[in-house]
Design an enzyme around this catalytic site. Structure first.
Site, PDB file in Angstrom:
ATOM      1  N   HIS A 100      49.540  41.043   7.998  1.00 51.54           N
ATOM      2  CA  HIS A 100      50.805  40.894   8.716  1.00 51.54           C
ATOM      3  C   HIS A 100      51.033  39.466   9.212  1.00 51.54           C
ATOM      4  O   HIS A 100      52.013  38.829   8.843  1.00 51.54           O
ATOM      5  CB  HIS A 100      50.886  41.862   9.895  1.00 51.54           C
ATOM      6  CG  HIS A 100      52.112  41.647  10.740  1.00 51.54           C
ATOM      7  ND1 HIS A 100      53.336  42.194  10.410  1.00 51.54           N
ATOM      8  CD2 HIS A 100      52.309  40.928  11.869  1.00 51.54           C
ATOM      9  CE1 HIS A 100      54.231  41.819  11.306  1.00 51.54           C
ATOM     10  NE2 HIS A 100      53.630  41.057  12.213  1.00 51.54           N
TER      11      HIS A 100
ATOM     12  N   ARG B  46      87.672  42.759  38.938  1.00 54.15           N
ATOM     13  CA  ARG B  46      87.618  43.556  37.695  1.00 54.15           C
ATOM     14  C   ARG B  46      89.025  43.976  37.295  1.00 54.15           C
ATOM     15  O   ARG B  46      89.384  43.970  36.113  1.00 54.15           O
ATOM     16  CB  ARG B  46      86.705  44.768  37.849  1.00 54.15           C
ATOM     17  CG  ARG B  46      87.170  45.785  38.863  1.00 54.15           C
ATOM     18  CD  ARG B  46      86.453  47.109  38.765  1.00 54.15           C
ATOM     19  NE  ARG B  46      86.846  48.012  39.843  1.00 54.15           N
ATOM     20  CZ  ARG B  46      86.683  49.317  39.827  1.00 54.15           C
ATOM     21  NH1 ARG B  46      86.143  49.899  38.779  1.00 54.15           N
ATOM     22  NH2 ARG B  46      87.053  50.065  40.853  1.00 54.15           N
TER      23      ARG B  46
ATOM     24  N   GLU C 200      74.160  49.541  25.579  1.00 53.71           N
ATOM     25  CA  GLU C 200      74.382  48.157  25.996  1.00 53.71           C
ATOM     26  C   GLU C 200      73.725  47.134  25.074  1.00 53.71           C
ATOM     27  O   GLU C 200      74.323  46.113  24.719  1.00 53.71           O
ATOM     28  CB  GLU C 200      73.885  47.938  27.436  1.00 53.71           C
ATOM     29  CG  GLU C 200      74.773  48.501  28.510  1.00 53.71           C
ATOM     30  CD  GLU C 200      74.463  49.950  28.837  1.00 53.71           C
ATOM     31  OE1 GLU C 200      75.061  50.495  29.777  1.00 53.71           O
ATOM     32  OE2 GLU C 200      73.604  50.539  28.140  1.00 53.71           O
TER      33      GLU C 200
ATOM     34  N   PHE D 275      73.299  46.722  34.801  1.00 52.42           N
ATOM     35  CA  PHE D 275      72.781  47.101  33.484  1.00 52.42           C
ATOM     36  C   PHE D 275      72.687  45.911  32.530  1.00 52.42           C
ATOM     37  O   PHE D 275      72.433  46.088  31.333  1.00 52.42           O
ATOM     38  CB  PHE D 275      73.659  48.189  32.857  1.00 52.42           C
ATOM     39  CG  PHE D 275      73.765  49.438  33.686  1.00 52.42           C
ATOM     40  CD1 PHE D 275      72.657  49.916  34.379  1.00 52.42           C
ATOM     41  CD2 PHE D 275      74.960  50.130  33.781  1.00 52.42           C
ATOM     42  CE1 PHE D 275      72.750  51.073  35.153  1.00 52.42           C
ATOM     43  CE2 PHE D 275      75.061  51.278  34.557  1.00 52.42           C
ATOM     44  CZ  PHE D 275      73.950  51.758  35.250  1.00 52.42           C
TER      45      PHE D 275
ATOM     46  N   HIS E 116      53.416  34.631   8.556  1.00 47.42           N
ATOM     47  CA  HIS E 116      53.286  36.051   8.261  1.00 47.42           C
ATOM     48  C   HIS E 116      53.399  36.272   6.751  1.00 47.42           C
ATOM     49  O   HIS E 116      54.507  36.447   6.217  1.00 47.42           O
ATOM     50  CB  HIS E 116      54.377  36.844   8.984  1.00 47.42           C
ATOM     51  CG  HIS E 116      54.317  36.715  10.479  1.00 47.42           C
ATOM     52  ND1 HIS E 116      54.733  35.580  11.140  1.00 47.42           N
ATOM     53  CD2 HIS E 116      53.868  37.580  11.439  1.00 47.42           C
ATOM     54  CE1 HIS E 116      54.557  35.748  12.447  1.00 47.42           C
ATOM     55  NE2 HIS E 116      54.043  36.941  12.644  1.00 47.42           N
TER      56      HIS E 116
ATOM     57  N   HIS F 191      72.415  50.907  41.491  1.00 46.79           N
ATOM     58  CA  HIS F 191      73.651  50.350  40.946  1.00 46.79           C
ATOM     59  C   HIS F 191      74.102  49.099  41.704  1.00 46.79           C
ATOM     60  O   HIS F 191      75.195  48.587  41.450  1.00 46.79           O
ATOM     61  CB  HIS F 191      74.762  51.402  40.984  1.00 46.79           C
ATOM     62  CG  HIS F 191      74.652  52.433  39.908  1.00 46.79           C
ATOM     63  ND1 HIS F 191      73.508  53.171  39.702  1.00 46.79           N
ATOM     64  CD2 HIS F 191      75.542  52.838  38.955  1.00 46.79           C
ATOM     65  CE1 HIS F 191      73.693  54.002  38.686  1.00 46.79           C
ATOM     66  NE2 HIS F 191      74.922  53.817  38.213  1.00 46.79           N
TER      67      HIS F 191
ATOM     68  N   ILE G 255      52.313  49.665   7.767  1.00 43.51           N
ATOM     69  CA  ILE G 255      51.318  48.856   8.477  1.00 43.51           C
ATOM     70  C   ILE G 255      52.001  48.082   9.591  1.00 43.51           C
ATOM     71  O   ILE G 255      53.094  47.532   9.404  1.00 43.51           O
ATOM     72  CB  ILE G 255      50.617  47.864   7.518  1.00 43.51           C
ATOM     73  CG1 ILE G 255      49.782  48.596   6.478  1.00 43.51           C
ATOM     74  CG2 ILE G 255      49.748  46.877   8.287  1.00 43.51           C
ATOM     75  CD1 ILE G 255      48.567  49.322   7.017  1.00 43.51           C
TER      76      ILE G 255
ATOM     77  N   GLU H 253      59.021  48.555   9.811  1.00 40.39           N
ATOM     78  CA  GLU H 253      58.738  49.606  10.800  1.00 40.39           C
ATOM     79  C   GLU H 253      59.025  49.140  12.221  1.00 40.39           C
ATOM     80  O   GLU H 253      59.517  49.900  13.063  1.00 40.39           O
ATOM     81  CB  GLU H 253      57.285  50.062  10.689  1.00 40.39           C
ATOM     82  CG  GLU H 253      57.038  51.123   9.638  1.00 40.39           C
ATOM     83  CD  GLU H 253      56.655  50.543   8.282  1.00 40.39           C
ATOM     84  OE1 GLU H 253      56.447  51.327   7.342  1.00 40.39           O
ATOM     85  OE2 GLU H 253      56.547  49.311   8.181  1.00 40.39           O
TER      86      GLU H 253
ATOM     87  N   ASP I  75      76.862  54.391  45.481  1.00 41.59           N
ATOM     88  CA  ASP I  75      75.972  54.614  44.331  1.00 41.59           C
ATOM     89  C   ASP I  75      74.545  54.161  44.610  1.00 41.59           C
ATOM     90  O   ASP I  75      73.617  54.534  43.893  1.00 41.59           O
ATOM     91  CB  ASP I  75      76.507  53.898  43.086  1.00 41.59           C
ATOM     92  CG  ASP I  75      77.611  54.695  42.405  1.00 41.59           C
ATOM     93  OD1 ASP I  75      77.653  55.922  42.604  1.00 41.59           O
ATOM     94  OD2 ASP I  75      78.420  54.098  41.685  1.00 41.59           O
TER      95      ASP I  75
END
Length: 662
Positions: free
Chosen positions: A259, A357, A411, A437, A26, A473, A187, A155, A469
């Site tokens: 590019h 948990r 996340e 997730f 590049h 989920h 660009i 960009e 849920d």
């Protein structure tokens, strides 16, 4: 300044020839941003090319990693351990100059970049780590840590959603040690930026709480002044640099062709002529460029030496803080392991009922109390993930000494920020969200694995037992996806005791990220047949239940399905069943055939094996002679109370017993 012009010209020369020789690369960014790299490494950065790992150095992250030849060129010219031959072999397996910058592969590369946007997020994590060190160790008399984190974005980085997440986090926490340059060449690969991206970047970043300036890419003095202004702010800074992609290459300059395509022989010739270079000279570096950095090395060495002298003073005046600092940076694996083993953790009895948990949360706080390098938090799910560090404060602009981090509902950035914290050193970061997730952050976890960066990932609510849920989920395919990642260990503990061992394993990991997969529902603490189960836990699995007679069936179960398998035993009428808790499938499968058969008490070929996991069958098939012996889920769940959902999905102890008896 003629020396700076010589350096910029040399960056362009090396970039043109390296990319042309490789027939890929590049050229647009290295040609368009050579002046920034020049003034950054020659004047602005606090660094020492002869010691790229000096603790209090400034960090530079090339978030737009496709422009890697910009970085390799300036690193070579500045005196880092990158020879001209390495540059000549750009993008070949033998070179220190791969297609995109890779951490641990190239001196001076602070992070693996290329997936756009992740670089600026990792730079944010580095800024967090620096702020933590400042707050923890600086005193009124001695400012031991005072470095800056710089990044270059394009960009593409700013379009990717992760940059929004990370920069919002940075602004909210007023990370004024973070200075980002935006290569505004307008660009992209498909053409002018206007076809997809018309954001007002200044307003956007000001809304995040950043200080924004704009100047030309091609005015050294203005870039320096912009950096000085940025350092005077109490917020992160974005410096917009108006640039021309492919500057100096008339066949592609200012167009999308610059590019990611080689210039070609004619393009290289015209570019060299435009730059005042001899088209017949290849890999040219102006002697003025080399001589500038050779002289500058005296300053680089002195800067580090001065800091080392400051560290000696610190040792005398702040012996306790110095001892902790040395422990954080220099602790060996044996000492760390001894400390972990001596931490007082909750004691459980067989039959105790607690979700993994919750067991993780009860493990985490004592670990954090004993291990000051342990930092992290959750994606706005602290209560659900059980990641609150008891008696610890929260990291914020008012309290950079806080070890608990509110990442917000971000996340992807959360995981990348943790990568940055770990890369910076000396902290052990953890982050948490629901397993469903995990796909939001997977690209950052992939970079953790690729960079050999041992971040701890906590994924709770690990199956359809989430219940009401519903299917959005209730993760099904996520475990298979995580396990498909090379150099990533996925641990799914079956009870509270296994959860403690999972945490110890994760903290001992030196080159591999570890995913802790945790239940929402309560699970019984199980009786373990294997008296050496803690050792075998780290090998990937151990025997939970061993029948008295000849074994007819072996069940390989993970997590909550270990207790499900135990529940099925009383429902079996004719079969003798062995149950193995597979704590980590990747480690389990790394064992030799002889080790596996020792666990099985017999040859694999003569044993019927059933795999048992509330998730996708994918990855388990090769253990079963009949694919129907994969007791798994290959459909999305449904909304309802957990046990009712289990009945609807035919995933109960009775269903497993029926399979065993089949």
């Amino acid at each position: 300044m003629k020396e700076f012009d010589a350096i910029s010209k040399s960056i362009r020369s090396l970039s043109i020839d390296a990319i042309e020789k490789a027939k890929s690369g590049h050229p647009g960014l290295p040609l368009g941003a050579a002046e920034l790299a020049t003034v950054l490494y020659a004047k602005i950065l606090r660094h020492n090319p002869k010691n790229p790992n000096w603790i209090d150095r400034d960090r530079f992250v090339l978030s737009a990693g496709h422009g890697s030849m910009l970085l390799y060129s300036i690193l070579h010219i500045a005196g880092y351990d990158i020879s001209l031959d390495e540059i000549k072999n750009f993008r070949t397996p033998s070179s220190k100059c791969p297609g995109h910058p890779e951490y641990g592969h190239t001196p001076g590369v602070e992070a693996t970049t290329g997936p756009l946007g992740q670089g600026i997020a990792m730079a944010t994590g580095m800024a967090v780590a620096e702020k933590m060190l400042e707050a923890k160790f600086n005193t009124n008399e001695i400012k031991l840590f005072s470095h800056y984190i710089y990044a270059l974005v394009g960009e593409g980085c700013l379009m990717e959603g992760i940059s929004n997440e990370a920069c919002s986090f940075a602004g909210n926490n007023k990370l004024n040690n973070l200075i980002v340059f935006y290569d505004k060449n307008q660009i992209t690969i498909d053409g002018s930026i206007n076809i997809t991206f018309t954001d007002d970047i200044q307003k956007r970043y000001e809304s995040y709480g950043w200080y924004v300036q704009e100047t030309s890419m091609y005015e050294y003095e203005n870039i320096e002044k912009a950096v000085e202004k940025a350092k005077a702010q109490n917020k992160p800074s974005l410096i917009i640099l108006n640039s021309i992609i492919g500057k100096g290459a008339p066949t592609v300059q200012g167009t999308s062709k610059a590019h990611g395509s080689v210039l070609g022989k004619e393009g290289c010739t015209k570019a060299k002529q435009e730059l005042g270079l001899d088209p017949e000279k290849y890999f040219y570096v102006d002697e003025l460029a080399y001589s500038y950095f050779n002289k500058k090395q005296i300053d680089f060495t002195k800067t580090e030496a001065d800091w080392n002298e400051l560290l000696k003073q610190y040792e005398i005046k702040e012996p306790e803080k110095y001892a902790e600092l040395k422990l954080l940076f220099d602790e060996d694996a044996e000492t760390l392991n001894a400390r972990i083993e001596n931490i007082h953790l909750p004691v459980y009895s067989v039959g105790d009922s607690i979700s993994t948990r919750s067991a993780s949360g009860k493990t985490l706080s004592p670990l954090a109390l004993a291990l000051p390098q342990l930092v992290g938090g959750s994606a706005d799910l602290e209560g659900s993930n059980c990641t609150k560090l008891e008696n610890e404060t929260y990291f914020s602009s008012e309290n950079y000494s806080g070890r608990s981090i509110h990442f917000g509902i971000r996340e992807f950035a959360m995981a990348a920020i943790c990568n940055g914290i770990k890369l910076h050193k000396p902290f052990i970061p953890f982050c948490a969200t629901f397993l469903c997730f995990s796909d939001y952050l997977k690209p950052a976890l992939r970079l953790s694995a690729l960079m050999k960066t041992p971040v701890v990932y906590i994924f709770s609510h690990d199956s359809f037992y989430v219940g009401e849920d519903g299917p959005t989920h209730q993760p099904v395919e996520m475990l298979a996806g995580l396990r498909a990642t090379p150099n990533c260990f996925v641990l799914r503990p079956a009870d509270a005791e296994e959860t403690q061992e999972a945490w110890k394993f994760a903290l001992r990991s030196k080159e591999t990220p570890v995913c802790l997969i945790l239940s929402r529902q309560n699970l019984p603490v199980i009786q373990k047949h294997d008296t050496n189960w803690k050792t075998n836990f780290c090998n990937g699995g151990y025997v939970v239940h061993q029948p008295a007679g000849k074994i007819d069936v072996t069940i390989l179960a993970t997590g909550s399905e270990v207790s499900l398998a135990l529940d099925s035993l009383s429902l079996c009428k004719t079969k003798q069943v062995q149950i193995i808790s597979v704590t980590c499938k990747e480690l389990f499968e790394k064992q030799s055939k002889e080790q596996i058969e020792k666990l099985l008490n017999g040859p694999i070929s003569e044993r019927r094996i059933i795999t048992c996991e509330a998730g996708s069958r994918q990855g388990w098939e090769h253990w079963c002679k009949d694919r129907r012996d994969c007791f798994s889920l290959d459909e999305f769940g449904i909304s309802g109370e957990a046990n009712e959902v289990a009945k609807q999905l035919s995933f109960t102890a009775q269903d497993l017993a029926n399979l065993i008896e089949r």
